[in-house]
Design a protein around this motif. Structure first.
Motif, PDB file in Angstrom:
ATOM      1  N   TRP A  46       0.382   1.480   9.345  1.00 46.17           N
ATOM      2  CA  TRP A  46      -0.473   2.669   9.370  1.00 46.17           C
ATOM      3  C   TRP A  46      -1.131   2.905   8.010  1.00 46.17           C
ATOM      4  CZ3 TRP A  46      -0.966   5.389  13.924  1.00 46.17           C
ATOM      5  CH2 TRP A  46       0.007   5.167  14.903  1.00 46.17           C
ATOM      6  N   LYS A  47      -2.307   3.484   8.060  1.00 38.52           N
ATOM      7  CA  LYS A  47      -2.966   4.055   6.885  1.00 38.52           C
ATOM      8  C   LYS A  47      -3.236   5.498   7.250  1.00 38.52           C
ATOM      9  CE  LYS A  47      -5.206   3.563   2.856  1.00 38.52           C
ATOM     10  NZ  LYS A  47      -4.605   3.020   1.633  1.00 38.52           N
TER      11      LYS A  47
ATOM     12  N   GLY B 191       0.470   3.701   2.679  1.00 35.63           N
ATOM     13  CA  GLY B 191       0.594   3.216   4.045  1.00 35.63           C
ATOM     14  C   GLY B 191       2.041   3.167   4.481  1.00 35.63           C
TER      15      GLY B 191
ATOM     16  N   ASP C 247       0.855  -1.181   0.000  1.00 31.69           N
ATOM     17  CA  ASP C 247       0.000   0.000   0.000  1.00 31.69           C
ATOM     18  C   ASP C 247       0.891   1.231   0.000  1.00 31.69           C
ATOM     19  OD1 ASP C 247      -1.792   2.039   0.364  1.00 31.69           O
ATOM     20  OD2 ASP C 247      -2.594   1.313   2.277  1.00 31.69           O
TER      21      ASP C 247
END
Length: 337
Positions: free
Chosen positions: A301-302, A189, A186
């Motif tokens: 984390w996002k 992310g 991601d």
């Protein structure tokens, strides 16, 4: 985690009343130029970061004004906070997104700024903005935050007590960001690693010439949880059969590529061991013996949202104790084995 006679003391990654967690040093090119991708920057700020964590850092800004723009080259949002002359934090702060920069603002030469993770509060660096080149018509500095500290930020041992505590408590132990990188699954992310000194529930008071033998069970490694393992495998885009080895390899690669992380990590299921230690108080006063251990947390984390998290007991115990006299002052532990 350390426990006496096999008892394990639990620890929450989120400490009550604190949103500080752990990390590497946001190195800044105070001269305005970029640092190399590998190796240490020319100006080492670990010393100031350690002083700030111990409550002994006091900046000395001049009266000369210059413009400052902070650049965030890390994979996570950061916050830069101006440090007052007495070492406290001012109300002047800026949040900077990954790859972003602040607006140009006025500051003083030798202003000192605390750099921390905006999403967790973990300490990253203390940055002193030095003077621009003599003769500049519009003096300006463009510090780039592109480094985080390594484990040496914990090398001075467990924390000292704050002004309000006789003995140091968990509230005195800062979290440091010592690893961060992009989530390969991601691009928006991030993966982070934070470390801190954790105080176990063990404390002993010995009178002069008194001795004590005790057995501790040390549990090191990731807590046994198939749910956490599955979460990390899924959020990192890995195959389930890879397990902790694949997770370790992926995080190491992320830190090295996205950040400049030279310290490799190893994640595996927890294992336990026991050992017996003896203490003899050979001093002429009572001593308090307390046991601290290094803990770490890995987070995916996002933005500011946690999508997966795990705590890892490093098994690294203070060598072998932190010792204090009846007034709460640091003292040599003396004869221990």
């Amino acid at each position: 985690m350390v426990g006496q006679s096999g008892h394990r003391h639990g620890h929450s990654a989120r400490r009550a009343g604190r949103w500080f967690r752990f990390g590497t040093t946001a190195r800044a090119a105070a001269e305005g130029g970029p640092h190399s991708l590998h190796g240490r920057p020319a100006t080492d700020s670990f010393a100031d970061l350690k002083k700030y964590a111990k409550g002994t850092f006091q900046p000395n800004p001049t009266t000369t004004e210059q413009k400052v723009v902070f650049h965030n080259d890390l994979q996570i949002p950061i916050q830069v906070v101006l440090i007052n002359r007495d070492g406290s934090l001012s109300g002047k702060s800026y949040k900077v997104t990954p790859g972003g920069k602040t607006e140009e603002h006025s500051g003083k030469v030798n202003d000192a700024w605390l750099v921390r993770a905006a999403n967790s509060g973990a300490l990253i660096d203390v940055l002193t903005v030095t003077a621009s080149q003599p003769g500049d018509v519009n003096p300006r500095r463009d510090p780039r935050i592109n480094y985080v500290p390594n484990m040496s930020v914990l090398s001075d041992g467990p924390p000292s007590a704050s002004a309000t505590n006789k003995y140091p408590t968990e509230a005195d132990a800062h979290n440091f960001l010592v690893g961060q990188g992009e989530n390969p699954h991601d691009s928006k992310g991030a993966v982070t690693r934070e470390v801190w000194w954790n105080l176990s529930g063990q404390s002993y008071s010995l009178a002069p010439d008194e001795s004590l033998s005790w057995t501790i069970a040390t549990i090191s490694g990731v807590e046994r949880s198939s749910t956490v393992e599955t979460q990390f495998i899924t959020k990192l885009g890995l195959e389930a059969k890879g397990g902790w080895e694949a997770i370790t390899t992926t995080i190491n690669a992320s830190f090295e590529k996205s950040y400049r992380q030279s310290e490799s990590i190893t994640l595996k299921e927890s294992v336990s061991s026991t050992e017996t230690r003896s203490i003899v108080n050979t001093s002429s006063f009572n001593k308090i013996y307390r046991v601290w251990q290094i803990m770490e947390t890995y987070t995916i984390w996002k933005g500011d949202e946690i999508v997966a998290e795990l705590s890892n007991d490093t098994g690294n115990i203070a060598t072998p104790f932190a010792c204090y006299d009846s007034g709460g002052n640091w003292v040599e532990c003396g004869s221990t084995h």
